[in-house]
Design an enzyme around this catalytic site. Sequence first.
Site, PDB file in Angstrom:
ATOM      1  N   GLU A   1      -5.977  -8.628  -0.345  1.00 46.33           N
ATOM      2  CA  GLU A   1      -6.776  -8.390   0.863  1.00 46.33           C
ATOM      3  C   GLU A   1      -8.130  -7.857   0.431  1.00 46.33           C
ATOM      4  O   GLU A   1      -8.199  -6.995  -0.432  1.00 46.33           O
ATOM      5  CB  GLU A   1      -6.112  -7.373   1.799  1.00 46.33           C
ATOM      6  CG  GLU A   1      -4.776  -7.780   2.378  1.00 46.33           C
ATOM      7  CD  GLU A   1      -4.194  -6.705   3.269  1.00 46.33           C
ATOM      8  OE1 GLU A   1      -4.978  -5.962   3.895  1.00 46.33           O
ATOM      9  OE2 GLU A   1      -2.959  -6.577   3.327  1.00 46.33           O
TER      10      GLU A   1
ATOM     11  N   GLU B   1       0.806  -1.224   0.000  1.00 46.77           N
ATOM     12  CA  GLU B   1       0.000   0.000   0.000  1.00 46.77           C
ATOM     13  C   GLU B   1       0.841   1.276   0.000  1.00 46.77           C
ATOM     14  O   GLU B   1       0.696   2.132   0.880  1.00 46.77           O
ATOM     15  CB  GLU B   1      -0.935   0.016   1.219  1.00 46.77           C
ATOM     16  CG  GLU B   1      -1.900  -1.139   1.269  1.00 46.77           C
ATOM     17  CD  GLU B   1      -2.786  -1.088   2.518  1.00 46.77           C
ATOM     18  OE1 GLU B   1      -2.465  -0.338   3.450  1.00 46.77           O
ATOM     19  OE2 GLU B   1      -3.805  -1.787   2.540  1.00 46.77           O
TER      20      GLU B   1
END
Length: 405
Positions: free
Chosen positions: A403, A192
């Site tokens: 995810e 991220e």
Amino acid sequence: METCWWVLWWRLLVVLAVADVGLAIDEYSRADFPDGFIFGAGTSAYQVEGAANQDGRSPSVWDTFAHGGFAGGPTGDIAVDQYHKYKEDVQLMAEMGLDAYRFSISWSRLIPDGRGDVNPKGLEYYNNLINELISHGIKPLVSLYNFDHPQVLEDEYGGWVSRKMVEDFRAYAEVCFKVFGDRVSHWTTVNEPNILAHGSYDQGISPPGHCSPPFGAAACVHGNSTTEPYLVLHNILLAHASTVELYRRNYQGKQHGLIGITLYAFGFAPYSNLTEDVEATQRAKAFYLGWAADPLVYGDYPEIMKRNVGSRLPRFTTEESELVKGAFDFLGLIHYMQVSVKDNLSSLSLELRDFNADMGAEIMMALLGFDLIVQFPVRPRALQEILEDFKQLYGNPPIYVLENG
């Protein structure tokens, strides 16, 4: 974006396909998914390992941040103690029928000084974990970095705000390729980076907790919210691309693995059907996702970012653009929620602007510590729409949904 990094969260890992078969949730089974669909779990090192002060591990920026008292002071000193209980955890994964386990390596555990000597105990732990997974038929997927570089590098030159981080990250990654690459076939470099740059260097809500008034958390004591997010993401992209080049040149041919990077994607929807809110939604997509994805696919930042951010947005040289463009075998995708977007172009008139003000759009959610309170509910269809965006905007690259929930 994880709502609590030091708590063990089991996540659904879905690889290369998303099924939308229209069944009630209690009617799903493996039979509803295509052949080759992989189910697994994912964690980060600071969430689960514990043993923060044991066997030669040095403090990371997560340790410093957590011990500084953010969000009431929970730390990963013990966590769920996977460092000592990895065999029990792998056994639980096997009993659950998982096919894969995605975990991150603690740079501070493997190379405590940030560069140089490898910690034998850290090397032993990750070798043992990888071997234990494989012995139970579980594929190890390794993330090299999840918000947790060694504090010594932060103290020495500021971590990701410095170009020096590119070389040190590449050297750290090469150690991992050398010692684990014979058994690891899927690597992601940075987790991220778009959320890391914004949350850690503008809002100050994750380590190393940089921000500056009037932006970000009240507890921030250093940083520059107007420039650092853009500088940090730029350096991360260069570190990632340099690492991918190294892997492809020296390791991929003999290890036959794949390497990528993991991006966070909100599901964005206009707050209303007004043209202003629809256009603001497109800006939000460009700032949050295109910020990282456009350079990786096209070699440069989105035009709207270059216009709105101006000279505060770093520029790629021709050589850097060529290095970053195409620097992935797959893109990892993380998605949890849909948010609504409202126009806020008036923010562009501010003399002092950060990422949010540069975007000229308001994301309709409230951030309280690590608990996200969202006006829009979790919406499964949003994931499908994000994948469609990747297909239309970026030429349908290989996507691993790493995810979601």
